[in-house]
Design an enzyme around this catalytic site. Structure first.
Site, mmCIF file in Angstrom:
data_model
loop_
_atom_site.group_PDB
_atom_site.id
_atom_site.type_symbol
_atom_site.label_atom_id
_atom_site.label_comp_id
_atom_site.label_asym_id
_atom_site.label_seq_id
_atom_site.Cartn_x
_atom_site.Cartn_y
_atom_site.Cartn_z
ATOM 1 C CG ASP A 9 -0.357 -0.002 2.523
ATOM 2 O OD1 ASP A 9 0.886 -0.065 2.614
ATOM 3 O OD2 ASP A 9 -1.103 0.077 3.531
ATOM 4 C CB SER A 10 4.587 1.676 0.096
ATOM 5 O OG SER A 10 4.837 0.530 -0.690
ATOM 6 C CG ASP B 205 0.181 -4.104 2.029
ATOM 7 O OD1 ASP B 205 -0.203 -4.761 3.019
ATOM 8 O OD2 ASP B 205 0.948 -3.126 2.103
ATOM 9 C CE LYS C 260 2.740 -5.664 3.899
ATOM 10 N NZ LYS C 260 2.064 -4.767 4.870
ATOM 11 C CD GLU D 191 0.205 -1.632 7.808
ATOM 12 O OE1 GLU D 191 -0.211 -0.901 8.730
ATOM 13 O OE2 GLU D 191 0.724 -1.192 6.767
ATOM 14 C CD GLU E 59 7.563 -0.632 8.101
ATOM 15 O OE1 GLU E 59 6.678 -1.364 7.623
ATOM 16 O OE2 GLU E 59 7.766 0.544 7.721
#
Ligand code: KIV
Length: 266
Positions: free
Chosen positions: A45-46, A84, A114, A116, A183
């Site tokens: 999502d970056s 993501d 993925k 978070e 991270e």
């Protein structure tokens, strides 16, 4: 080369081989990363920041993530493609989380997703895994929590925060995650988590003891200049190369040097 699977991730950890992962968001860059031989491509999502030019990762939508994942999947012959889960695609309910994770596999042609978060997403991870969707967990600095964390800050510095992250890691492994991103956490804590888990850890700003490493491709290539985190190593400066090429084109057109005879038709 055969397609990388979650079994290869586990095998690499058990054999002490490092796992390599990079982000990519479109066909040409995914093609380069895949050809170079990376194990996995994360459609992170970056992309909100490095492709869409947004302030943080929060605004990117499911539809946008699927659109980019499909382009990357088309290019990836060898690398595992991981989609993501964007902000608010999994927070509301288990049902919504599974449905959105399924879209990455069904519409995006990804092999895994993925997500978070720590123990608070464990129920969702477990439901996804039960639906045959491989899940990569992501703990430590979770950029979607920027407003709660008060910025992009190193996590797990206090004894309490360290124990919480260790426990989160165990819970997520128990929930069925096949690997875990760590991270921006201290090197020693990343080492302890890596040694505790049977699934591989993939570090970003978490030191050399993780089972693998991931970087944002645009950071590595020198294509994102708004800020460069301490943990990034720039292996190229494509911004400079691209700028030089475009400036040369402009001046050659203005001076009548391009197109020359060789670029014309008879
Ligand atoms: O979105 C992303 O690119 C990520 C990586 C930095 C791990 O989450």
């Amino acid at each position: 080369m055969p397609k990388v699977t979650i079994n290869d991730f586990l095998k690499k950890k058990s054999e002490g081989q490092k796992i390599t992962m990079l982000t990519a968001y479109d066909y040409p860059f995914a093609k380069i990363v895949d050809e170079a031989g990376v194990d996995a491509i994360l459609v992170g999502d970056s992309l909100a920041m490095v492709v869409q030019g947004l302030e943080n990762t929060l605004p990117v939508t499911m539809d946008e993530m699927i659109y980019h994942t499909r382009m990357v999947a088309r290019a990836a012959e060898h690398a595992m493609v991981i989609g993501d889960m964007p902000f608010m695609s999994y927070q509301v309910s288990v049902e919504e989380a599974v449905r959105n994770a399924g879209r990455f596999i069904k519409e995006g042609a990804a092999q895994a997703i993925k997500i978070e978060g720590g123990r608070e997403v464990a129920e969702k991870v477990s439901a996804m895994v039960k639906s045959d969707i491989p899940v990569m967990a992501h703990i430590g600095l979770t950029p979607q929590s920027i407003h709660r964390m008060g910025g992009y800050k190193v996590q797990g510095r206090t004894e309490e925060a360290k124990n919480q992250l260790l426990e989160d890691a165990r819970i997520l492994q128990e929930a069925g995650a096949f690997s875990m991103i760590l991270e921006a956490i201290p090197v020693d804590l990343a080492k302890e988590i890596t040694n505790t888990l049977t699934i591989p850890t993939i570090g970003i700003g978490a030191g050399p003891h993780c089972d693998g490493q991931v970087l944002v491709l645009h950071d590595l290539l020198g294509l994102f200049e708004r800020f460069v985190p301490k943990f990034v190593k720039q292996y190229a400066n494509l911004k400079e190369d691209a700028l030089r090429a475009v400036k040369e084109y402009i001046s050659e057109v203005e001076e009548g040097l391009f197109p020359s005879e060789e670029h014309g038709f008879k």
